[in-house]
Design an enzyme around this catalytic site. Structure first.
Site, PDB file in Angstrom:
ATOM      1  N   ASP A 250       0.792  -1.235   0.000  1.00 17.78           N
ATOM      2  CA  ASP A 250       0.000   0.000   0.000  1.00 17.78           C
ATOM      3  C   ASP A 250       0.824   1.284   0.000  1.00 17.78           C
ATOM      4  OD1 ASP A 250       1.019  -0.307   2.509  1.00 17.78           O
ATOM      5  OD2 ASP A 250      -0.866  -0.149   3.593  1.00 17.78           O
ATOM      6  N   HIS A 251       2.066   1.231   0.466  1.00 20.22           N
ATOM      7  CA  HIS A 251       2.826   2.475   0.628  1.00 20.22           C
ATOM      8  C   HIS A 251       3.569   2.922  -0.625  1.00 20.22           C
ATOM      9  CE1 HIS A 251       2.011   2.005   4.844  1.00 20.22           C
ATOM     10  NE2 HIS A 251       2.766   3.037   5.183  1.00 20.22           N
TER      11      HIS A 251
ATOM     12  N   ASP B  18       3.838  -0.979  11.670  1.00 19.18           N
ATOM     13  CA  ASP B  18       3.386   0.334  11.239  1.00 19.18           C
ATOM     14  C   ASP B  18       2.728   0.967  12.450  1.00 19.18           C
ATOM     15  OD1 ASP B  18       2.558   1.895   8.462  1.00 19.18           O
ATOM     16  OD2 ASP B  18       1.253   2.302  10.162  1.00 19.18           O
TER      17      ASP B  18
ATOM     18  N   ARG C 221      -1.028  12.468  10.042  1.00 15.30           N
ATOM     19  CA  ARG C 221       0.229  13.174  10.280  1.00 15.30           C
ATOM     20  C   ARG C 221       0.362  14.369   9.354  1.00 15.30           C
ATOM     21  NH1 ARG C 221       3.673   7.840  11.273  1.00 15.30           N
ATOM     22  NH2 ARG C 221       2.935   7.677  13.415  1.00 15.30           N
TER      23      ARG C 221
ATOM     24  N   SER D 182       6.741   7.344  13.053  1.00 17.21           N
ATOM     25  CA  SER D 182       6.605   6.039  12.427  1.00 17.21           C
ATOM     26  C   SER D 182       7.310   4.918  13.181  1.00 17.21           C
ATOM     27  CB  SER D 182       7.179   6.157  11.015  1.00 17.21           C
ATOM     28  OG  SER D 182       7.703   4.947  10.577  1.00 17.21           O
TER      29      SER D 182
ATOM     30  N   ARG E 170       9.119   2.811  11.513  1.00 14.53           N
ATOM     31  CA  ARG E 170      10.176   2.341  10.603  1.00 14.53           C
ATOM     32  C   ARG E 170      11.496   2.137  11.359  1.00 14.53           C
ATOM     33  NH1 ARG E 170       9.637   8.212   7.831  1.00 14.53           N
ATOM     34  NH2 ARG E 170       7.521   7.449   7.780  1.00 14.53           N
TER      35      ARG E 170
HETATM   36  C1  MIC Z   1       3.653   6.431   8.369  1.00 17.05           C
HETATM   37  O1  MIC Z   1       2.472   6.693   8.448  1.00 17.05           O
HETATM   38  O2  MIC Z   1       4.550   7.222   8.709  1.00 17.05           O
HETATM   39  C2  MIC Z   1       4.030   5.072   7.896  1.00 17.05           C
HETATM   40  C3  MIC Z   1       4.666   5.228   6.593  1.00 17.05           C
HETATM   41  O3  MIC Z   1       2.873   4.294   7.723  1.00 17.05           O
HETATM   42  C4  MIC Z   1       4.942   4.469   8.928  1.00 17.05           C
HETATM   43  C5  MIC Z   1       5.580   3.242   8.541  1.00 17.05           C
HETATM   44  C6  MIC Z   1       6.720   3.435   7.638  1.00 17.05           C
HETATM   45  O4  MIC Z   1       7.514   4.340   7.838  1.00 17.05           O
HETATM   46  O5  MIC Z   1       6.846   2.617   6.759  1.00 17.05           O
HETATM   47  C7  MIC Z   1       4.372   4.255  10.306  1.00 17.05           C
HETATM   48  O6  MIC Z   1       3.547   5.036  10.707  1.00 17.05           O
HETATM   49  O7  MIC Z   1       4.826   3.372  11.031  1.00 17.05           O
HETATM   50 FE1  SF4 Z   2      -0.398   4.621   5.058  1.00 21.86          FE
HETATM   51 FE2  SF4 Z   2       0.821   5.366   7.325  1.00 21.86          FE
HETATM   52 FE3  SF4 Z   2      -0.654   7.091   5.911  1.00 21.86          FE
HETATM   53 FE4  SF4 Z   2      -1.815   5.146   7.182  1.00 21.86          FE
HETATM   54  S1  SF4 Z   2      -0.665   6.827   8.103  1.00 21.86           S
HETATM   55  S2  SF4 Z   2      -2.271   5.801   5.109  1.00 21.86           S
HETATM   56  S3  SF4 Z   2      -0.376   3.480   6.962  1.00 21.86           S
HETATM   57  S4  SF4 Z   2       1.225   6.126   5.285  1.00 21.86           S
END
Ligand code: MIC
Ligand code: SF4
Length: 756
Positions: free
Chosen positions: A95-96, A160, A449, A644, A646
């Site tokens: 999805d990302h 995540d 975010r 995140s 990550r």
């Molecule tokens: C995000 O919303 O920042 C992400 C991308 O979903 C991350 C995960 C990632 O960095 O791959 C998260 O929230 O953990």
């Molecule tokens: Fe995707 Fe993270 Fe955004 Fe949710 S907050 S839509 S998991 S990038």
């Protein structure tokens, strides 16, 4: 068909006995969060009460979820663990990696073309190790989990931070780094510090323009981005019961933005309705048998102050719509006050783009409520001033919305773009025209975010978070400070008209439908499947174990960077264009800390190399120290690593030779990620010592041989003029975590134990 129904029934079969044991151990009525935690102890029935915020506890989660951007690293690590199959039901979701540019079909095809190597890798690893794979276009991990896997009273972890979304169906669902997921998939316990508990009592009922999103926007304003750290937030009260399950999901989802370990709601009719509508009547039947255990005890909700560490009360009758931002999700402004506040802060009020989607707000109900605003505007002849962009949460939601005419409604609004069922702009996967000009501007979105640069890479984009219905209203008005409760708009005939209040459908009256949900079941026997990673690949790289600790003090370390102010995981390991290297540690390390603000110069991605006095980009300087065998440290401010899950934000500095990260305070997931990767994650005993650290200092750890739980470490700071300061550093390592440090990483320890 319900996935893993036997596992779910087993969990419920254990519930009565385990809750009884917990009740006895704790000696008082239980919150829902406690019931879920105590019924998922690795040891089985509880034999003691755990200290909230103090005890480290081993848990046995029911399932694991991973998304493509984190799954690559998680699965590369899992491949090293020496197992044939995952020990608990697990899924990975593509999805990302799909960019929003033109519109759903074209973008999806382009996403597949560009990321083919990674998708093939994920598909084959999943196939081999018994992991369900949701293909590109199937939807956003957390919506897909809510629709297919979440169940009241269950416990899951996910790589995540928004895994917490599944709290909308009454789970304890927690975001973790990939190395934690590897533990659980490898059949080992998962460790977490027993959380504190925050109770949020919701009275009254949502009405008018107010949405579930406003509950969490309000809570974020109260608790701030750090206020939930180390705590589970439990919502209860008549207000909670009156909301849909997906609305509850929205609230839990953004609990990540206040640093909460997770959030949850007691089992109620909204969950029954949602489970039944998504084809899981069998889960309802099983849950109903233990329904009393799937919510907090009545005594708890009657006198919450006695049972929670903190209680917040929100009256939904009085709650009004909010916009949170810019640049941080806790800066809450009631819509009615935006005119004044925007003017006072010089926030741009003209809006060009308004976006609906992300795992936070992309449910069927969300789309219907936004569509009602759009339909009203079209009917009243109001032309939109901004472009409305929509990413549906899943193929099931999209297909159903299309069938029910919602997409037609959206498309009647001039300029609207429907993007892929994927994260898209929420994670910087947005080819926004003109963003490279870096003009100061504002956008609104229904995501969670809004850190600088996150959506379009432009540091001057002021992003505000709000409900989907407010996003639609602002798209139509083109104004950040538009208040639909009081303001009028001019239609094509020149009349002043008002938008009607949003209306929606909690669930599709004709039921959900989907043609191809995008799921790939794993092979029964994966032993013959070969996972290939090309040695010259730019996207994927097999991992080499990190070097174990040599038993000596770290001496003569240099400062790589002292970060000033907010340093989120987006600052440490940026997403957007860098997502392409999430499976290649060396390549992605070229983004290491490039967003962190240098405390001495306030510049980003420019630090002094103390070996030759040159100023260069952070990753280059780190590589220069590493080549010269000089260890480095990173110093940071409060809530370092917020955002995140990550683990790249921990693995990159590790890979580039950073040995310790010393900050005023950490965000939970990031602190664990550092520990897992064999780093020292330490905090200043005296926060003011942050100011003592100078760019050209040299650092010596003097008592690493005595590294022990609960014992401070000493750091000798030698200044360029020869003077020294000795500072005390705190840590939260327990004995096992110290073993990770010694072994070089948690994974090294697992591998050693497997081979022993
Ligand atoms: C995000 O919303 O920042 C992400 C991308 O979903 C991350 C995960 C990632 O960095 O791959 C998260 O929230 O953990
Ligand atoms: Fe995707 Fe993270 Fe955004 Fe949710 S907050 S839509 S998991 S990038």
């Amino acid at each position: 068909m319900t996935f893993d129904i036997d596992m779910i029934r087993e969990v419920y079969n254990r519930y009565p006995e385990r809750v009884a044991a917990a009740r006895e151990a704790v000696g008082k009525p239980l919150t829902l969060a406690e019931k879920i935690l105590y019924t998922h102890l690795w040891e089985g029935n509880a034999s003691e009460a755990f200290g909230r915020g103090t005890s480290y506890v081993d848990f046995a989660p029911d399932r694991v979820a991973m998304q493509d951007a984190t799954a690559q690293m998680a699965l590369l690590q899992f491949m090293q663990a020496g197992k044939d199959k995952v020990a608990v039901p697990s899924t990975a979701h593509a999805d990302h990696l799909i960019q929003a540019r033109i519109g759903a079909d074209k973008d999806l095809q382009e996403g597949i073309n560009k990321n083919n190597e990674v998708f093939n890798f994920l598909s084959s690893v999943c196939n081999k190790y018994g992991i369900g794979f949701w293909k590109p276009g199937a939807g956003i991990i957390h919506q897909v989990v809510l629709e297919n896997y979440a169940f009241p009273g269950g416990m899951m972890i996910g790589t995540d931070s928004h895994t917490v979304n599944a709290g909308g169906l009454g789970m304890v669902a927690i975001g973790v780094g990939g190395a934690d997921a590897v533990d659980v998939m490898a059949g080992m316990p998962w460790e977490l510090k027993f959380p504190k508990l925050i109770g949020v009592k919701l009275t009254g009922r949502l009405n008018g323009w107010t949405a579930p999103k406003d509950v969490i926007l309000k809570v974020a304003g109260i608790l701030t981005v750090k206020g939930g750290t180390g705590a589970i937030v439990e919502y209860f009260g008549e207000g909670a019961e009156s909301m849909s399950a997906t609305g509850k999901g929205t609230i839990c989802n953004m609990g990540a933005e206040i640093g909460a370990t997770t959030s949850t709601f007691g089992y109620d009719d909204s969950m029954r309705r949602y489970l039944a509508a998504t084809g899981r009547k069998d889960v309802v039947d099983a849950a109903d048998k233990v329904a009393e255990h799937l919510t907090g005890d009545a005594e708890v909700y009657a006198n919450p102050e006695q049972y929670f560490d903190q209680v917040i009360e929100i009256n939904l009758d009085e709650l009004t719509p909010h916009l949170n931002g810019p640049f941080t999700p806790d800066l809450a402004t009631p819509v009615a006050e935006m005119k004044k506040k925007a003017a006072a802060n010089d926030w741009p009020t003209d809006i060009e783009w308004a976006l609906i989607g992300s795992c936070t707000n992309s449910s069927y109900e969300d789309l219907t409520r936004a569509a009602s605003i759009v339909a009203d505007a079209v009917e009243k002849g109001i032309a939109p001033k901004a472009i409305l962009g929509i990413n549906p949460g899943s193929e099931q939601v999209r297909y159903t919305a299309e069938r029910d005419g919602l997409m037609d409604t959206f498309n009647k609004l001039e300029g609207t773009r429907i993007f892929t069922n994927a994260c898209g702009p929420c994670i910087g996967q947005w080819a926004r025209e003109g963003a490279e000009k870096q003009e100061k501007n504002s956008i609104v979105h229904s995501f969670n975010r809004n850190f600088a640069k996150r959506a379009d890479g432009n540091p001057n984009t002021h992003a505000f978070v709000t409900s989907p219905e407010m996003v639609a209203a602002i798209a139509i008005s083109g104004k950040l400070d538009f208040n639909p409760v009081t303001d009028t708009l001019t239609n094509a005939n020149g009349d002043e008209v008002m938008l009607a209040e949003p209306t929606g459908h909690e669930l599709p009256s004709a039921g959900f439908a989907v043609e191809d949900n995008g799921y790939q079941a794993p092979a029964e026997d994966g032993s013959g499947i070969n996972v290939v990673v090309a040695s010259d690949s730019q996207r994927l790289q097999l991992l080499a174990p990190f070097t174990p600790w040599d038993g000596k003090n770290i001496d003569g370390a240099k400062l790589l960077i002292k970060a000033l102010g907010k340093c989120t995981t987006d600052h440490i390991s940026m997403a957007g264009p860098w997502l392409r290297y999430r499976g290649h540690l060396d390549n992605i390390s070229n983004n290491c800390l490039i967003g962190a603000v240098n405390a001495y110069t306030e510049a980003t991605n420019a630090v002094t190399n103390q070996l030759d006095g040159s100023v260069d980009e952070v990753p280059n300087v780190a590589r220069a120290y590493k080549a010269a065998d000089v260890p480095t440290i990173v110093v940071g401010d409060h809530n370092y690593g917020e955002g995140s899950s990550r683990e790249h934000a921990a693995m990159e500095p590790r890979h580039l030779g950073v040995r310790a990260v010393i900050v005023k305070s950490f965000a939970r997931i990031h602190e664990t990620n550092l520990k897992k990767q064999g780093m020292l994650g330490l905090t200043f005993d005296n926060e003011a010592d942050y100011d003592l650290i100078l760019a050209d200092d040299t650092f010596n750890f003097t008592d690493l041989a005595d590294f022990a739980p609960g014992k401070q470490l000493n750091l000798e700071v030698v200044h360029a003029d020869g003077s020294t300061d000795n500072i005390k550093l705190n840590h939260t390592y327990n004995a096992q975590q110290i073993d990770w440090f010694k072994a070089g990483s948690a994974l090294n320890l697992i591998t050693m134990q497997n081979n022993a």
